[in-house]
Design a protein around this motif. Structure first.
Motif, PDB file in Angstrom:
ATOM      1  N   ARG A  12      -7.259 -26.498   9.090  1.00  0.00           N
ATOM      2  CA  ARG A  12      -8.358 -24.940   9.429  1.00  0.00           C
ATOM      3  C   ARG A  12      -9.324 -25.638   8.411  1.00  0.00           C
ATOM      4  N   HIS A  13      -9.208 -26.356   7.436  1.00  0.00           N
ATOM      5  CA  HIS A  13     -10.917 -26.343   6.545  1.00  0.00           C
ATOM      6  C   HIS A  13     -10.999 -27.542   6.169  1.00  0.00           C
ATOM      7  N   ARG A  14     -10.518 -28.554   7.184  1.00  0.00           N
ATOM      8  CA  ARG A  14     -10.939 -30.418   6.946  1.00  0.00           C
ATOM      9  C   ARG A  14     -11.368 -30.018   8.125  1.00  0.00           C
ATOM     10  N   CYS A  55     -11.055 -26.102  11.750  1.00  0.00           N
ATOM     11  CA  CYS A  55     -10.490 -24.262  12.663  1.00  0.00           C
ATOM     12  C   CYS A  55     -11.105 -24.216  14.162  1.00  0.00           C
TER      13      CYS A  55
END
Ligand SMILES: [Zn+2]
Length: 136
Positions: A12-14, A55
């Motif tokens: 999600r945070h890449r 995300c």
């Protein structure tokens, strides 16, 4: 068709280039580019490298899966020919032999005449076949 890793393969945070996203999902980068161009997957950059957020990709994949899912009601089979739920032709269902575990049912699609299969828990077979004629 081999099962591809789904949204769970994405962090999600890449952020991802098309190539990286394609590698993570074991698909072709043109598939990712197609999603971005024609299927509404958000892209951060106007030019190369195209960057998509993990995300956004997860949301896209989950929404896509939700659309494709077909919920089967009792008495229905999923037809791979028609890619939708079908009731069996003339209500005929055949149960394949087996004494324990889920029952393997077989029926013919009324639209394309392909064989359809469904496994049903033994305890629910009565409910499933309430308005069908079952042969064993
Ligand atoms: Zn069919």
């Amino acid at each position: 068709m081999a099962r591809r890793p789904g949204w769970r393969a994405i962090k999600r945070h890449r952020s991802y280039t098309y190539e990286e996203a394609a590698r993570a999902l074991r698909t072709h980068k043109n598939t990712i580019a197609h999603w971005a161009k024609s299927r509404g997957l958000p892209v951060l950059t106007g030019g190369k490298p195209h960057i998509i957020l993990g995300c956004d990709l997860i949301d896209f994949l989950r929404a896509r899966k939700e659309r494709h899912r077909v919920r089967l009601k009792p008495g229905e089979f999923y037809c791979f020919g028609c890619k939708t739920a079908r009731r069996s032709a003339e209500g005929l269902v055949e149960a394949l032999p087996g004494d324990t575990g889920p029952v393997n049912l077989r029926a013919i699609c009324p639209a394309c005449e392909q064989l359809m299969h469904r496994r049903v828990a033994r305890a629910r077979i009565g409910e499933f076949c309430a308005d069908l004629s079952l042969t064993v």
